[in-house]
Write a protein that holds these residues in place. Structure first.
Motif, PDB file in Angstrom:
ATOM      1  N   VAL A 149     -10.214 -55.486  35.525  1.00  0.00           N
ATOM      2  CA  VAL A 149     -10.920 -56.669  35.011  1.00  0.00           C
ATOM      3  C   VAL A 149     -10.867 -56.668  33.484  1.00  0.00           C
ATOM      4  CG1 VAL A 149     -13.078 -57.973  35.074  1.00  0.00           C
ATOM      5  CG2 VAL A 149     -12.441 -56.520  37.019  1.00  0.00           C
ATOM      6  N   GLU A 150     -11.116 -55.514  32.910  1.00  0.00           N
ATOM      7  CA  GLU A 150     -11.032 -55.391  31.446  1.00  0.00           C
ATOM      8  C   GLU A 150      -9.651 -55.820  30.957  1.00  0.00           C
ATOM      9  OE1 GLU A 150     -13.221 -54.484  29.159  1.00  0.00           O
ATOM     10  OE2 GLU A 150     -14.892 -53.970  30.480  1.00  0.00           O
ATOM     11  N   ALA A 151      -8.616 -55.323  31.632  1.00  0.00           N
ATOM     12  CA  ALA A 151      -7.243 -55.644  31.214  1.00  0.00           C
ATOM     13  C   ALA A 151      -7.004 -57.137  31.315  1.00  0.00           C
ATOM     14  CB  ALA A 151      -6.244 -54.882  32.083  1.00  0.00           C
ATOM     15  N   PHE A 152      -7.493 -57.735  32.387  1.00  0.00           N
ATOM     16  CA  PHE A 152      -7.257 -59.169  32.577  1.00  0.00           C
ATOM     17  C   PHE A 152      -7.966 -60.001  31.513  1.00  0.00           C
ATOM     18  CE2 PHE A 152      -8.184 -63.379  34.043  1.00  0.00           C
ATOM     19  CZ  PHE A 152      -6.913 -63.821  34.362  1.00  0.00           C
ATOM     20  N   GLY A 166     -12.884 -61.594  38.445  1.00  0.00           N
ATOM     21  CA  GLY A 166     -13.890 -60.605  38.801  1.00  0.00           C
ATOM     22  C   GLY A 166     -13.330 -59.411  39.541  1.00  0.00           C
ATOM     23  N   LYS A 167     -14.139 -58.362  39.554  1.00  0.00           N
ATOM     24  CA  LYS A 167     -13.803 -57.122  40.251  1.00  0.00           C
ATOM     25  C   LYS A 167     -13.978 -57.296  41.755  1.00  0.00           C
ATOM     26  CE  LYS A 167     -16.374 -53.338  41.613  1.00  0.00           C
ATOM     27  NZ  LYS A 167     -15.505 -52.575  42.504  1.00  0.00           N
ATOM     28  N   ALA A 186     -21.925 -53.028  42.727  1.00  0.00           N
ATOM     29  CA  ALA A 186     -22.877 -53.977  42.114  1.00  0.00           C
ATOM     30  C   ALA A 186     -23.114 -53.603  40.650  1.00  0.00           C
ATOM     31  CB  ALA A 186     -24.190 -53.977  42.897  1.00  0.00           C
ATOM     32  N   ARG A 187     -23.229 -52.298  40.398  1.00  0.00           N
ATOM     33  CA  ARG A 187     -23.475 -51.849  39.014  1.00  0.00           C
ATOM     34  C   ARG A 187     -22.282 -52.220  38.116  1.00  0.00           C
ATOM     35  NH1 ARG A 187     -22.671 -46.610  39.036  1.00  0.00           N
ATOM     36  NH2 ARG A 187     -23.985 -46.336  40.870  1.00  0.00           N
ATOM     37  N   ASP A 188     -21.078 -51.910  38.582  1.00  0.00           N
ATOM     38  CA  ASP A 188     -19.886 -52.237  37.784  1.00  0.00           C
ATOM     39  C   ASP A 188     -19.778 -53.749  37.553  1.00  0.00           C
ATOM     40  OD1 ASP A 188     -19.185 -49.600  37.641  1.00  0.00           O
ATOM     41  OD2 ASP A 188     -17.650 -49.693  39.206  1.00  0.00           O
ATOM     42  N   SER A 189     -20.081 -54.519  38.593  1.00  0.00           N
ATOM     43  CA  SER A 189     -19.991 -55.983  38.441  1.00  0.00           C
ATOM     44  C   SER A 189     -20.983 -56.466  37.396  1.00  0.00           C
ATOM     45  CB  SER A 189     -20.268 -56.690  39.778  1.00  0.00           C
ATOM     46  OG  SER A 189     -19.343 -56.290  40.748  1.00  0.00           O
ATOM     47  N   GLU A 190     -22.194 -55.916  37.446  1.00  0.00           N
ATOM     48  CA  GLU A 190     -23.209 -56.363  36.482  1.00  0.00           C
ATOM     49  C   GLU A 190     -22.804 -56.014  35.048  1.00  0.00           C
ATOM     50  OE1 GLU A 190     -27.256 -54.978  37.087  1.00  0.00           O
ATOM     51  OE2 GLU A 190     -27.983 -56.808  36.081  1.00  0.00           O
ATOM     52  N   THR A 191     -22.251 -54.827  34.877  1.00  0.00           N
ATOM     53  CA  THR A 191     -21.782 -54.438  33.532  1.00  0.00           C
ATOM     54  C   THR A 191     -20.716 -55.420  33.045  1.00  0.00           C
ATOM     55  OG1 THR A 191     -22.197 -52.143  34.106  1.00  0.00           O
ATOM     56  CG2 THR A 191     -20.749 -52.526  32.221  1.00  0.00           C
ATOM     57  N   LEU A 192     -19.796 -55.784  33.948  1.00  0.00           N
ATOM     58  CA  LEU A 192     -18.721 -56.710  33.567  1.00  0.00           C
ATOM     59  C   LEU A 192     -19.268 -58.107  33.292  1.00  0.00           C
ATOM     60  CD1 LEU A 192     -16.086 -55.389  36.122  1.00  0.00           C
ATOM     61  CD2 LEU A 192     -15.813 -55.376  33.627  1.00  0.00           C
ATOM     62  N   TYR A 204     -17.171 -65.109  34.632  1.00  0.00           N
ATOM     63  CA  TYR A 204     -17.110 -64.039  35.631  1.00  0.00           C
ATOM     64  C   TYR A 204     -17.314 -64.566  37.059  1.00  0.00           C
ATOM     65  CZ  TYR A 204     -17.207 -59.475  37.693  1.00  0.00           C
ATOM     66  OH  TYR A 204     -16.874 -58.386  38.456  1.00  0.00           O
ATOM     67  N   ALA A 205     -16.530 -64.026  37.978  1.00  0.00           N
ATOM     68  CA  ALA A 205     -16.696 -64.340  39.405  1.00  0.00           C
ATOM     69  C   ALA A 205     -17.035 -63.073  40.182  1.00  0.00           C
ATOM     70  CB  ALA A 205     -15.421 -64.956  39.974  1.00  0.00           C
ATOM     71  N   ILE A 206     -18.192 -63.064  40.812  1.00  0.00           N
ATOM     72  CA  ILE A 206     -18.553 -61.981  41.730  1.00  0.00           C
ATOM     73  C   ILE A 206     -17.595 -62.109  42.925  1.00  0.00           C
ATOM     74  CG2 ILE A 206     -20.407 -61.116  43.217  1.00  0.00           C
ATOM     75  CD1 ILE A 206     -22.367 -62.450  41.109  1.00  0.00           C
ATOM     76  N   THR A 207     -16.952 -60.996  43.315  1.00  0.00           N
ATOM     77  CA  THR A 207     -15.768 -61.102  44.172  1.00  0.00           C
ATOM     78  C   THR A 207     -15.782 -60.162  45.387  1.00  0.00           C
ATOM     79  OG1 THR A 207     -14.528 -61.718  42.158  1.00  0.00           O
ATOM     80  CG2 THR A 207     -13.209 -61.158  44.096  1.00  0.00           C
ATOM     81  N   PRO A 208     -16.659 -60.401  46.377  1.00  0.00           N
ATOM     82  CA  PRO A 208     -16.512 -59.623  47.616  1.00  0.00           C
ATOM     83  C   PRO A 208     -15.205 -60.050  48.287  1.00  0.00           C
ATOM     84  CG  PRO A 208     -18.129 -61.396  47.901  1.00  0.00           C
ATOM     85  CD  PRO A 208     -17.719 -61.428  46.458  1.00  0.00           C
ATOM     86  N   ARG A 209     -14.321 -59.089  48.617  1.00  0.00           N
ATOM     87  CA  ARG A 209     -12.968 -59.476  49.064  1.00  0.00           C
ATOM     88  C   ARG A 209     -13.031 -60.413  50.270  1.00  0.00           C
ATOM     89  NH1 ARG A 209      -8.166 -56.389  47.969  1.00  0.00           N
ATOM     90  NH2 ARG A 209      -6.617 -57.987  48.338  1.00  0.00           N
ATOM     91  N   PHE A 210     -13.647 -59.943  51.351  1.00  0.00           N
ATOM     92  CA  PHE A 210     -13.969 -60.777  52.516  1.00  0.00           C
ATOM     93  C   PHE A 210     -14.914 -59.994  53.406  1.00  0.00           C
ATOM     94  CE2 PHE A 210      -9.972 -60.024  55.510  1.00  0.00           C
ATOM     95  CZ  PHE A 210      -9.867 -58.701  55.110  1.00  0.00           C
TER      96      PHE A 210
END
Ligand code: GUN
Ligand code: ZN
Length: 439
Positions: A149-152, A166-167, A186-192, A204-210
């Motif tokens: 995500v950082e790279a993107f 999003g991650k 959840a922690r990593d997503s919140e930091t991002l 940012y998009a919260i991204t549960p794969r499926f």
């Protein structure tokens, strides 16, 4: 010293045919504006004026250089509402359907994105490819690794693009090397979110794969995060493939439908983007419309993986928010023109007819509306961000020959959608700056 006057404060003007939408042509007459000999005036990265050249030319400040694109068509940059940047290198990989394709190609390639250097190199290529195809905004899946995500976002920020990413969250039913945990994800997503959401043009998009790759605990924490940050995006996959639907049914036997799982966790909301939506029923479609959730229609992917045909007629009956998406690497082209080409055929196979004007709407303002970004991107209303593209109806000998013989705007756009690709995009601009020029 007074404020330094940057070059940006001088208006830039572009003369060409201009097309943009104010509404969905499927439901509204006069949904679009077409200026055969038009002028687009940009200042400080935003649209200052748009209209007929004859009317606007006298309003230009003295000395403004007019870039002459006569013979070409300027329209808002395309919006691709569902694409996986880490799958760039596995585009066009053969597999017998979605689930084997995920196992054989997708998961191994995504593994490499724990490496920031690799992620940055792919992100650069991916964004350059989007811009070559005229796509200026996308909703992007990264991988489970925060580094991806950082790279993107770093690559997007360097180009000043309006991107949503999003991650990926997945804590079960996937290889161990791609697994996070409910709490860690959840922690990593919140930091991002705190770092990137609304930083410049990044969102940012919260991204549960499926649903199959998230535990109940992960779904709970994900929906809590989505509630805690209501102006973030949420993206996931739903009802793409019959084997996947059967698997989901076995994992969630009590749910009324696949979409109902997300509904149960409170994930249907404005700025929630659901990829595919093929195997929905009318109750699902009604819930999508009620909650202002949006569909990312992925025709090249759905045909390539044999997933099924999106039902335009049923979706339109409920006026669900629709948008078009490439879904690369399941999708087979980065080009939204090629995506329109396949969308048209999907509609035909479903017994419906998709006019070219509707397809261009879906790939511009339809995408912006689905993302609640109308007024920011997607058309040329004064004050919107100046993301635009220049299409060349003479880009190839065949296109030139066909477009010379078109009798209406609809026929011209139809030829561009069916015969066009990256070669058709003469130039791409983001926030008023040229970010691609076709050689
Ligand atoms: N469903 C879950 N993950 C994916 C993915 O990466 N691509 C597609 N097309 N469908 C998915
Ligand atoms: Zn996808």
């Amino acid at each position: 010293m007074a404020n330094a006057i940057s070059n940006d404060t001088c208006p830039q003007a572009y003369r060409a045919s201009l097309l943009h939408f104010r509404n969905d042509p499927a439901f509204h007459p006069n949904a679009y504006a077409w200026h055969e000999d038009g002028l687009l005036i940009i200042q400080d990265g935003k649209v200052l004026a748009v209209g007929d050249y004859a009317q606007l030319k006298n309003s230009l400040p003295e000395g403004t250089v007019v870039q002459d694109f006569r013979g070409k068509i300027i329209l808002p940059g395309f919006i691709d509402t569902h694409v996986h940047y880490p799958q760039t290198d596995i585009i066009a990989s053969p597999a017998a359907g979605l689930l084997p394709w995920l196992e054989t190609y997708t998961f191994p390639t995504e593994r490499q994105f724990s490496d920031t250097c690799h992620a940055s190199e792919v992100a650069d290529f991916f964004l350059d490819e989007l811009l070559r195809c005229g796509t200026t905004t996308a909703m992007v899946y990264c991988t489970v690794h925060p580094e991806s995500v950082e790279a993107f976002f770093n690559a997007s920020e360097a180009r000043n693009l309006r991107m949503v990413a999003g991650k990926v969250l997945m804590d079960r039913n996937c290889p161990e090397f791609l697994r996070d945990t409910a709490e860690g994800g959840a922690r990593d997503s919140e930091t991002l979110i705190k770092k990137w959401h609304k930083r410049g043009r990044q969102l940012y998009a919260i991204t549960p794969r499926f649903a199959p790759t998230s535990s109940d605990a992960q779904m709970q924490l994900t929906s809590e995060l989505a509630r805690a940050y209501p102006d973030t995006y949420l993206q996931t996959h739903v009802a793409e493939n019959t084997d996947e639907v059967a698997w989901v049914k076995s994992l969630y036997p009590k749910a009324r439908s696949y979409l109902d799982i997300y509904d149960h966790y409170g994930m249907l909301r404005p700025r929630a983007m659901f990829g595919h939506c093929i195997w929905l029923d009318d109750v699902d479609r009604n819930r999508m419309a009620e909650t202002q959730s949006a569909v990312a229609i992925c025709p090249t992917s759905n045909l390539f993986l044999g997933s099924g045909l999106f039902n335009f007629e049923r979706a339109d009956a409920q006026q669900v928010a629709l948008s078009l998406a490439s879904d690369v690497g399941g999708g087979t082209s980065f080009s939204m023109l090629q995506t329109m080409n396949e969308a048209y055929k999907v509609a035909r196979l479903g017994g419906t007819f998709l006019p070219a004007l509707r397809m261009f709407y879906l790939a511009t303002l339809g995408g912006a509306r689905s993302m609640q970004l109308e007024g920011t991107i997607g058309n040329f209303v004064v004050g919107t961000e100046a993301d635009f593209i220049v299409l060349d109806p003479q880009a190839t000998p065949l296109l030139a020959r066909r477009t010379e013989r078109t009798d209406s705007l609809e026929e011209l756009l139809f030829a561009l959608a069916l015969l066009g690709d990256d070669r058709t995009v003469a130039a791409t601009y983001a926030a008023g700056q040229q970010v691609h020029l076709r050689k």
